[in-house]
Design an enzyme around this catalytic site. Structure first.
Site, PDB file in Angstrom:
ATOM      1  N   GLY A 120       2.629   3.744   1.472  1.00 36.95           N
ATOM      2  CA  GLY A 120       3.146   4.005   2.805  1.00 36.95           C
ATOM      3  C   GLY A 120       3.759   5.387   2.930  1.00 36.95           C
ATOM      4  NE  ARG A 121       8.369   5.747  -0.665  1.00 41.59           N
ATOM      5  CZ  ARG A 121       9.498   5.600  -1.270  1.00 41.59           C
ATOM      6  NH1 ARG A 121      10.457   6.442  -1.043  1.00 41.59           N
ATOM      7  NH2 ARG A 121       9.685   4.613  -2.104  1.00 41.59           N
ATOM      8  CG  ASP A 144       6.665   3.324  -7.331  1.00 40.48           C
ATOM      9  OD1 ASP A 144       6.408   4.540  -7.360  1.00 40.48           O
ATOM     10  OD2 ASP A 144       6.089   2.525  -6.574  1.00 40.48           O
ATOM     11  N   GLY A 151       0.825  -1.217   0.000  1.00 39.60           N
ATOM     12  CA  GLY A 151       0.000   0.000   0.000  1.00 39.60           C
ATOM     13  C   GLY A 151       0.851   1.255   0.000  1.00 39.60           C
ATOM     14  NE  ARG A 194       1.049   1.538  -6.728  1.00 39.35           N
ATOM     15  CZ  ARG A 194       2.200   2.202  -6.694  1.00 39.35           C
ATOM     16  NH1 ARG A 194       3.321   1.553  -6.904  1.00 39.35           N
ATOM     17  NH2 ARG A 194       2.232   3.496  -6.463  1.00 39.35           N
ATOM     18  CG  ASP A 216       5.459  -3.328  -4.957  1.00 34.40           C
ATOM     19  OD1 ASP A 216       6.079  -4.356  -5.286  1.00 34.40           O
ATOM     20  OD2 ASP A 216       5.966  -2.411  -4.308  1.00 34.40           O
ATOM     21  CG  ASP A 251      10.296   8.348   7.502  1.00 36.32           C
ATOM     22  OD1 ASP A 251       9.903   7.926   6.388  1.00 36.32           O
ATOM     23  OD2 ASP A 251      11.393   8.920   7.659  1.00 36.32           O
ATOM     24  N   GLY A 252       7.035   7.502   6.242  1.00 38.89           N
ATOM     25  CA  GLY A 252       6.164   8.152   5.261  1.00 38.89           C
ATOM     26  C   GLY A 252       6.793   9.350   4.565  1.00 38.89           C
TER      27      GLY A 252
HETATM   28  P1  AMP Z   1       9.093   0.942  -3.249  1.00 40.77           P
HETATM   29  O1  AMP Z   1       9.732  -0.385  -3.532  1.00 40.77           O
HETATM   30  O2  AMP Z   1      10.075   2.025  -2.968  1.00 40.77           O
HETATM   31  O3  AMP Z   1       8.152   1.308  -4.321  1.00 40.77           O
HETATM   32  O4  AMP Z   1       8.262   0.798  -1.872  1.00 40.77           O
HETATM   33  C1  AMP Z   1       7.750  -0.416  -1.399  1.00 40.77           C
HETATM   34  C2  AMP Z   1       6.761  -0.203  -0.287  1.00 40.77           C
HETATM   35  O5  AMP Z   1       7.363   0.412   0.847  1.00 40.77           O
HETATM   36  C3  AMP Z   1       5.564   0.667  -0.630  1.00 40.77           C
HETATM   37  O6  AMP Z   1       4.448   0.137   0.018  1.00 40.77           O
HETATM   38  C4  AMP Z   1       5.943   2.007  -0.057  1.00 40.77           C
HETATM   39  O7  AMP Z   1       4.824   2.808   0.220  1.00 40.77           O
HETATM   40  C5  AMP Z   1       6.658   1.594   1.217  1.00 40.77           C
HETATM   41  N1  AMP Z   1       7.604   2.613   1.686  1.00 40.77           N
HETATM   42  C6  AMP Z   1       8.754   2.966   1.094  1.00 40.77           C
HETATM   43  N2  AMP Z   1       9.370   3.940   1.794  1.00 40.77           N
HETATM   44  C7  AMP Z   1       8.599   4.229   2.857  1.00 40.77           C
HETATM   45  C8  AMP Z   1       8.682   5.151   3.948  1.00 40.77           C
HETATM   46  N3  AMP Z   1       9.712   5.985   4.089  1.00 40.77           N
HETATM   47  N4  AMP Z   1       7.667   5.152   4.841  1.00 40.77           N
HETATM   48  C9  AMP Z   1       6.627   4.327   4.717  1.00 40.77           C
HETATM   49  N5  AMP Z   1       6.488   3.437   3.726  1.00 40.77           N
HETATM   50  C10 AMP Z   1       7.462   3.378   2.794  1.00 40.77           C
HETATM   51 MG    MG Z   2       6.616   1.259  -5.084  1.00 39.74          MG
END
Ligand code: AMP
Ligand code: MG
Length: 497
Positions: free
Chosen positions: A98-99, A268, A96, A189, A258, A131-132
């Site tokens: 997350g940030r 991404d 989901g 996605r 994702d 931390d989002g």
């Molecule tokens: P990514 O592979 O960078 O696209 O991220 C994978 C997952 O990790 C996704 O669900 C993002 O929303 C979550 N995510 C990445 N960085 C953070 C962050 N700093 N805080 C919270 N969720 C994160």
């Molecule tokens: Mg991602």
């Protein structure tokens, strides 16, 4: 999530939020976190015009408030989208946003629905232990590469704004925080389908598929089986997209399910990078230790990801499971065929080949093999070949090879193949419209980020400006075209987390 309510801005977007109208299980409400001193880094006026945003009475401070998440535009319904995903082959049922949060959707001037998303705007219901937030570096990288893609004509999400928050985020060291505003034709996605399929919620998979058809593949509605038609179209777009990546030397870096958009846009690309010298096994991402997402593996991974999507859709493909599997397998085979066809067309045009030659594929792969052996710069070699086609001496090409290889046999085969009725100048011109001279070189991105961390954004702005003309040989930006020296070379890239 902070419960603090934010002031609402004046009319800026004409939102029409179709995703917010989907069932509750698809999303959670989200609120941007406080930013102590939002400051606008860059705003993409051209894209704002395309979206029909009227910012004439909106000063920079106000834009920083809006795109730093401190003022919620009227009509926005901020939400975090639910999704799952295979990360490096391992399934995670709960990822989901997350940030990131979706502010809402607008219909652009061309009538296309576009998502407006804030990335790095604070924690959501899906942040798990994160931390989002986003650090300045990844925000600038995504800005630069998104807009480079747009100019190269390769489908990708776009950059509308970057805002420094004034907050510090904790990474390996403390880093300045920033918020990136991303525009996508949607943020749905492969992992969004997986989220519901993993829960056995077939009704939600169908609801999502209907939404995707309405939004991205309306032609599928008229097919005998609209869901199969949708799957075929998603696979085709993805296959074509990955062929485009290979044609510009792009390595996405984290092709988890994702991070693959159903719309066929590049999304991404956190630890992404562009090839300097050609090497099909090249990997930059620090977390890709086994080379799963290496340059030449990308088509196979794309197909693997489409297989995961097909699995989610099986109950919709046919009531008879065997027939459903048969249909899905045919889509996977078609993925391979579409990719091969698109790749051949793209590389033929890079080599200046028109019409059909029996040995075209071999001519291309032999050239790539010579480039690999000769440690030739991917971008500049094709550009040099364009000049040779226009009548420049072979040394323009041979100069690009850093290790000794003999090109003369290959060049005579190539000359035999291209020498039919086209004026050299015309051929050069045609080749130079498909072979960019300027790409976002990894070392230039790193250089721009390093200076920005100390408050100097001039390299960043110069790079973004220059990359809007990737096919033009502007003497003012000649330095940005040069491959890295051994000291400048970037060997590792990091994702945005
Ligand atoms: P990514 O592979 O960078 O696209 O991220 C994978 C997952 O990790 C996704 O669900 C993002 O929303 C979550 N995510 C990445 N960085 C953070 C962050 N700093 N805080 C919270 N969720 C994160
Ligand atoms: Mg991602």
């Amino acid at each position: 999530m902070s419960g603090r309510s934010r002031p609402r801005s004046a009319f800026l977007f004409s939102f029409d939020n179709s995703y917010a109208r989907l069932p509750q299980s698809f999303h959670r409400p989200a609120r941007p976190a406080a930013a102590s001193a939002p400051k606008l880094i860059r705003f993409n006026q051209g894209l704002a015009d395309e979206l029909g945003l009227d910012v004439t009475d909106t000063d920079e401070g106000r834009l920083a408030q809006i795109f730093g998440g401190q003022v919620i535009p009227i009509g926005a319904e901020p939400l975090a989208q639910a999704y799952a995903g295979h990360q490096f082959g391992h399934f995670n049922p709960q990822l989901g946003d997350g940030r990131a949060l979706l502010l809402g959707e607008v219909i652009d001037r061309a009538g296309r629905r576009r998502d407006i998303q804030l990335k790095g705007s604070g924690p959501t219901a899906f942040s798990r232990n994160g931390d989002g937030m986003a650090a300045l570096g990844p925000v600038l990288r995504e800005y630069i590469v998104s807009e480079a893609f747009a100019a190269l004509g390769v489908p990708a999400t776009r950059a509308l704004a970057a805002v420094a928050t004034g907050e510090q985020v904790v990474r390996e060291t403390m880093m300045p925080g920033a918020v990136f505003t991303r525009v996508a034709s949607s943020h749905i996605r492969v992992g969004t389908f997986q989220f519901f399929a993993a829960q056995g919620d077939e009704a939600a998979v169908q609801t999502l598929a209907d939404h995707v058809i309405d939004r991205h593949y309306p032609e599928a509605r008229d097919a005998e089986n609209p869901y199969l038609a949708m799957l075929i179209m998603v696979a085709e777009r993805q296959a074509r997209l990955i062929a485009r990546w290979l044609s510009i030397g792009f390595i996405h870096g984290v092709m988890n399910t994702d991070n693959m958009a159903i719309s066929g846009e590049t999304i991404d690309f956190g630890p992404c990078a562009f090839l300097d010298e050609y090497d099909p096994r090249k990997v930059f991402s620090s977390i890709d230790q086994r080379g799963r997402y290496a340059y030449a593996n990308q088509p196979g991974i794309g197909q693997w990801n489409i297989a995961r999507l097909a699995e989610c859709l099986l109950p919709l493909l046919d009531v008879d499971e065997e027939k459903a599997i048969e249909a899905a397998n045919a889509v996977l085979k078609a993925f391979g065929d579409v990719f091969q066809g698109a790749w051949l067309e793209l590389f033929k045009s890079k080599l200046g080949l028109t019409g059909e030659g029996a040995d075209d594929r071999l001519l291309i792969t032999d050239f790539l093999e010579l480039m690999h052996q000769g440690e030739a710069d991917f971008t500049l070699t094709f550009r040099a070949l364009s000049k040779v086609a226009g009548g420049s001496g072979d040394e323009v090409l041979t100069q690009q090879f850093n290790a000794p290889v003999s090109l003369s046999d290959w060049l005579s085969r190539w000359r035999m193949r291209i020498g039919h009725g086209r004026l050299p100048a015309d051929l050069q011109m045609a080749m130079e419209t498909v072979n960019p001279v300027l790409i976002p070189r990894n070392h230039r991105i790193e250089e721009a980020i390093a200076a920005a961390i100390y408050g100097d954004f001039s390299n960043f702005h110069r790079l973004v400006d220059a990359l809007s003309q990737p096919f033009a040989e502007d003497p003012a930006t000649a330095d940005l075209r040069v491959p890295p020296t051994p000291e400048e070379r970037v060997t590792r890239t990091f994702c945005g987390t």
